[in-house]
Design an enzyme around this catalytic site. Structure first.
Site, PDB file in Angstrom:
ATOM      1  N   ARG A 108       0.846  -1.194   0.000  1.00 34.45           N
ATOM      2  CA  ARG A 108       0.000   0.000   0.000  1.00 34.45           C
ATOM      3  C   ARG A 108       0.886   1.251   0.000  1.00 34.45           C
ATOM      4  NH1 ARG A 108      -5.158   1.650  -1.182  1.00 34.45           N
ATOM      5  NH2 ARG A 108      -6.179   2.770   0.511  1.00 34.45           N
ATOM      6  N   THR A 385      -8.628   0.483  -9.913  1.00 35.52           N
ATOM      7  CA  THR A 385      -8.086  -0.703  -9.314  1.00 35.52           C
ATOM      8  C   THR A 385      -8.226  -1.835 -10.296  1.00 35.52           C
ATOM      9  OG1 THR A 385      -8.881   0.195  -7.280  1.00 35.52           O
ATOM     10  CG2 THR A 385      -8.382  -2.150  -7.263  1.00 35.52           C
ATOM     11  N   SER A 456      -7.796   0.708   3.148  1.00 35.30           N
ATOM     12  CA  SER A 456      -8.246   0.258   1.827  1.00 35.30           C
ATOM     13  C   SER A 456      -9.434  -0.688   1.958  1.00 35.30           C
ATOM     14  CB  SER A 456      -7.093  -0.478   1.137  1.00 35.30           C
ATOM     15  OG  SER A 456      -7.524  -1.066  -0.071  1.00 35.30           O
TER      16      SER A 456
HETATM   17  O1  DON Z   1      -7.944   1.009  -1.729  1.00 39.79           O
HETATM   18  C1  DON Z   1      -9.121   1.262  -1.937  1.00 39.79           C
HETATM   19  O2  DON Z   1     -10.034   0.796  -1.277  1.00 39.79           O
HETATM   20  C2  DON Z   1      -9.481   2.161  -3.101  1.00 39.79           C
HETATM   21  N1  DON Z   1      -8.428   3.111  -3.354  1.00 39.79           N
HETATM   22  C3  DON Z   1      -9.750   1.300  -4.300  1.00 39.79           C
HETATM   23  C4  DON Z   1     -10.185   2.098  -5.492  1.00 39.79           C
HETATM   24  C5  DON Z   1     -10.908   1.297  -6.485  1.00 39.79           C
HETATM   25  O3  DON Z   1     -11.198   0.134  -6.298  1.00 39.79           O
HETATM   26  C6  DON Z   1     -11.314   1.999  -7.699  1.00 39.79           C
HETATM   27  N2  DON Z   1     -11.748   1.109  -8.724  1.00 39.79           N
HETATM   28  N3  DON Z   1     -12.693   0.839  -9.222  1.00 39.79           N
END
Ligand code: DON
Length: 573
Positions: A108, A385, A456
């Site tokens: 992370r 993501t 997260s």
């Molecule tokens: O770490 C997290 O929970 C977010 N930054 C994830 C972002 C995410 O999944 C965006 N995608 N669709």
């Protein structure tokens, strides 16, 4: 416990965040539908982009293990899927080893040393989303290179060097890839974020200012050079020397506070997985600083007390939604960076705690979110993501989710490096009760702080049966991720669906606040009506997730690419 849960909470902002998540998976023009799983005897990779998935299978075919393949796919996606694949962001890898050990790699992003609890507030002391989402202050120190290198050094087969695994990515960056599928869909939409920076525009825009279009070539010579330096000198070529200097200079020129020293000090961390059990299966998932594993196990423990397989569909979903409300409330209150705050993981994931929560669920009436107070019994111990799943013939498996947060992160490419930088620090609670881009609330445990990791929702997960991989799964989707994994898992275990059907099945989502249930359009309207009759307020929306998953069956590996986003591929051999 003092809380002001609804206080400054702006339901409208959250609503917007959820209906138009700024992140990587989209559901445009694609209704969830049933696809066939891809089957193979010796190995399987399911990833969001096909060239990268094939690179992973090639490594498996050459005798590599799942970790070797994961590292090669991780670097390749940084080139072929730039909205989320990355070396400028961070993520989590869950590893099951054939020897029986399970582990996780936390790579992370961390906050630069100059970030503090006021960094994302405006002059009046209110949370300022512009600072935490759209400015260079939002950029966390990237963890991907350290994480992939650590995974390879400790758990690779030893048949390949890091350089061998990066080589395909270097070639694709240098020679170019054609714009297609999800990249073709996302580039025009995310143009405004990218065109703010000349270093980004040079790569992703045409000379006339339009986005690269289907059939155009994406050539990334600076990224090829950066990757070649990492291949030659290892991760220190990223965290020290000219690359680190260029990243720090680019961030500072754009108004951020990251220094080369912040990069020098970055470390990926190996952590013990969060573990749970569900109806005879072992759950192995990501611990804090992800909330995913804790919330997933908490929900499964609550649900284990019901006979979901024999409930009617609406009632099973109702109970699942009640579990979601409670686990997401705990997420908001208790979870944060475990190196900074004490997180009561074993208590939150215990069967006893779930039983207390279960006692608060009325099977006939929805519990209003405001009536749910995190911590059923207070007892403390001491947006882009992408997810890929890999399983090999030796019995190893990898679930990996990594991210830039929004699509193309903050949109800034560090000049001269080809690296797209994240805006991950919006995952902190900029201020108590002020929602982040996914509408998630947080309190002290997830307040911004120097060198701290933001909480997260990413939930890479491996389910074991009799100690062997059974299901490998995970998803993008911000706050939607944990509930996506929950539903894939219960669809397979309780409803005995094949993996393609489980991945494609319409899903629901509740995250405690706002007090709404989001349901995908393909969910039958009788079920929506049944949930509303019990008091849930249901909003029908596409939920942009992409649960690229593998099921291990007696006949071999079955891979399912999520049909919600174009371009995902399951490929085996
Ligand atoms: O770490 C997290 O929970 C977010 N930054 C994830 C972002 C995410 O999944 C965006 N995608 N669709």
């Amino acid at each position: 416990m003092q809380r002001n849960t609804i206080g400054a909470f702006t339901a409208f902002a959250i609503f917007i965040a959820i209906i138009a998540p700024p992140c990587g998976a989209r559901a445009d023009n694609v209704e969830p539908f049933h696809t066939q799983a891809v089957t193979a005897a010796d190995g399987m990779v399911v990833a969001q982009e096909g060239l990268a998935a094939r690179i992973g299978v090639d490594i498996l075919q050459k005798g590599g293990n799942a970790v070797d393949a994961a590292v090669a796919v991780g670097f390749a996606l940084a080139v072929t899927y730039p909205r989320a694949g990355n070396i400028g962001g961070g993520g989590f890898m869950v590893i099951h080893r054939a020897s029986g050990d399970d582990t996780t790699i936390d790579y992370r992003e961390t906050a630069p040393a100059a970030i503090n609890s006021k960094s994302f507030l405006d002059a009046e002391g209110k949370a300022d989303p512009q600072k935490s989402r759209d400015s260079a202050l939002a950029i966390g120190v990237p963890g991907t290179v350290a994480g992939l290198a650590l995974a390879e050094a400790k758990y690779g087969s030893g048949r390949f060097t890091l350089a061998d695994l990066i080589a395909p990515a270097i070639a694709l960056a240098r020679d170019g890839v054609t714009i297609t599928d999800d990249t073709a869909d996302s580039l025009p939409r995310d143009l405004p974020r990218l065109e703010r920076w000349p270093s980004s525009a040079r790569i992703f825009l045409k000379p006339d200012g339009g986005a690269l279009a289907p059939g155009d070539w994406l050539v990334q010579p600076d990224l090829a050079d950066t990757l070649a330096a990492i291949a030659r000198d290892g991760p220190r070529a990223f965290y020290t020397g000219p690359t680190a200097d260029k990243i720090a200079a680019a961030v500072q020129a754009a108004g951020g506070v990251m220094t080369a020293e912040d990069l020098n000090n970055y470390h990926a961390v190996e952590r013990k997985p969060v573990r749970g059990t569900y109806r005879g299966y072992d759950i192995v998932s990501m611990p804090p600083p992800s909330s995913g594993g804790v919330a997933l196990v908490e929900m499964l423990n609550i649900l284990e007390g019901y006979d979901l397989a024999n409930e009617d569909r609406a009632q099973a979903l109702f109970l699942m939604i009640e579990a979601m409300k409670r686990a997401y409330a705990d997420r908001a209150w208790f979870l944060g960076d475990p190196d900074r705050v004490q997180v009561p993981v074993s208590y939150l994931t215990s069967k006893d705690y779930a039983a207390v929560w279960r006692g608060t669920i009325d099977p006939a009436h929805a519990t209003p979110a405001a009536a749910i107070h995190p911590g059923a019994v207070v007892r403390r111990e001491g947006r882009n993501t992408t997810h890929f799943s890999i399983a090999d013939r030796f019995g190893n498996a990898v679930a990996n989710t990594y991210t830039l947060n929004f699509s193309y992160g903050v949109g800034l490419v560090a000049a001269g490096t080809g690296i797209v930088l994240n805006n991950e620090l919006d995952d902190f609670a900029a201020k108590a009760d002020s929602p982040n881009a996914y509408g998630l609330l947080g309190y002290d445990a997830n307040a911004p702080g120097p060198n701290k990791r933001p909480l997260s929702s990413m939930t890479p997960t491996i389910v074991l049966k009799d100690g062997k991989p059974f299901l490998v799964t995970g998803s993008p989707g911000g706050s939607l991720i944990i509930n996506t994994v929950l539903q894939v898992l219960t669809d397979v275990i309780d409803r005995h669906m094949d993996i393609a059907a489980a991945v494609a099945a319409p899903r629901v989502h509740n995250q405690w606040m706002p007090d709404r249930v989001f349901a995908e359009p393909a969910l039958p309207s009788e079920i929506v009506a049944a949930l509303e009759a019990k008091g849930d307020s249901v909003v029908v929306r596409r939920l942009p997730t992409s649960a690229n998953s593998i099921l291990v069956t007696p006949a071999g590996f079955a891979g399912a690419a999520d049909p919600r986003t174009r371009g995902a591929l399951a490929v085996g051999y």
